[in-house]
Design a protein around this motif. Sequence first.
Motif, short mmCIF file in Angstrom:
data_model
loop_
_atom_site.label_atom_id
_atom_site.label_comp_id
_atom_site.label_asym_id
_atom_site.label_seq_id
_atom_site.Cartn_x
_atom_site.Cartn_y
_atom_site.Cartn_z
N TYR A 171 0.84 -1.20 0.00
CA TYR A 171 0.00 0.00 0.00
C TYR A 171 0.88 1.26 0.00
O TYR A 171 0.59 2.22 -0.71
CB TYR A 171 -0.93 -0.02 1.22
CG TYR A 171 -1.88 1.15 1.27
CD1 TYR A 171 -2.97 1.22 0.42
CD2 TYR A 171 -1.69 2.18 2.18
CE1 TYR A 171 -3.84 2.28 0.46
CE2 TYR A 171 -2.56 3.25 2.24
CZ TYR A 171 -3.63 3.30 1.38
OH TYR A 171 -4.50 4.36 1.42
N ARG A 222 -2.03 6.10 5.01
CA ARG A 222 -2.40 7.14 4.04
C ARG A 222 -2.19 8.53 4.63
O ARG A 222 -1.67 9.42 3.97
CB ARG A 222 -3.85 6.97 3.60
CG ARG A 222 -4.23 7.95 2.50
CD ARG A 222 -5.71 8.19 2.36
NE ARG A 222 -6.21 8.78 3.57
CZ ARG A 222 -7.27 8.36 4.23
NH1 ARG A 222 -7.96 7.34 3.80
NH2 ARG A 222 -7.66 8.96 5.33
N GLN A 271 1.64 4.95 -2.43
CA GLN A 271 1.59 6.30 -1.87
C GLN A 271 2.89 7.08 -2.05
O GLN A 271 2.89 8.30 -2.03
CB GLN A 271 1.28 6.23 -0.36
CG GLN A 271 0.04 5.46 0.01
CD GLN A 271 -1.23 6.12 -0.47
OE1 GLN A 271 -1.36 7.33 -0.37
NE2 GLN A 271 -2.14 5.35 -1.02
N ALA A 280 1.37 9.32 4.64
CA ALA A 280 1.80 9.59 3.26
C ALA A 280 1.46 11.01 2.85
O ALA A 280 2.26 11.69 2.19
CB ALA A 280 1.17 8.58 2.30
N ARG A 281 0.29 11.48 3.24
CA ARG A 281 -0.09 12.86 2.93
C ARG A 281 0.85 13.84 3.62
O ARG A 281 1.29 14.82 3.01
CB ARG A 281 -1.53 13.12 3.35
CG ARG A 281 -2.54 12.46 2.46
CD ARG A 281 -3.94 12.73 2.95
NE ARG A 281 -4.91 12.12 2.06
CZ ARG A 281 -6.19 12.04 2.32
NH1 ARG A 281 -6.68 12.54 3.44
NH2 ARG A 281 -7.01 11.47 1.46
N ARG A 311 4.07 0.05 -8.35
CA ARG A 311 2.71 0.48 -8.69
C ARG A 311 2.09 -0.46 -9.72
O ARG A 311 0.91 -0.77 -9.64
CB ARG A 311 2.73 1.91 -9.20
CG ARG A 311 2.86 2.91 -8.11
CD ARG A 311 2.57 4.32 -8.61
NE ARG A 311 2.77 5.25 -7.54
CZ ARG A 311 3.85 6.01 -7.40
NH1 ARG A 311 4.81 5.97 -8.28
NH2 ARG A 311 3.96 6.82 -6.37
#
Length: 179
Positions: free
Chosen positions: A37, A82, A41, A85-86, A114
Amino acid sequence: MDDDTRADAALTRRLADGDRTALADAFDRFAPTLTRYAWAQAERRQDVEELVQDTFLTLWQKATTIDLATSALLPWLLVVCRNHARNQARRLAKGAGDELPEDLPARADADEARERLRWVRDEIAALAPVDRRICELCLLEGHSYAEAAEILGLSVGAVTQRVSRSRARLKKAVMHDEH
């Protein structure tokens, strides 16, 4: 409640009790999925490793306050990953002009990762439209089941049931991909 959900609930209780072996157990169980995952990201191996490490650190630090809607730990971990990652992307954007040519091999690794994750996107795309939207709302946008239910005009129970079905389908795809 299925065996995995019971195992997640027990693991979360052990973490909340400060059991360090529970953190190792969580890492063994979820690190491969989180790493895949995280590759979706981030672009560089070191960024992916940082995301996974930060996610497990957050798990350990917040273990006493985790309230899992369905007792499943993986969705919580994916949302935390996530969010990290942001934050990472914002930090990296500030230094965007500092990118060095040696980052090019890492970008190739990220592109390859990816592409390997294409099957996940394909599995999500193959879900029924409502199920796909629930995955987007809960896993990608970070909405709770209750918020997703309100947005879609469904009951929380219906969202929970659809997430469970979708999770089982994706888990089957993951297990098939890993073996």
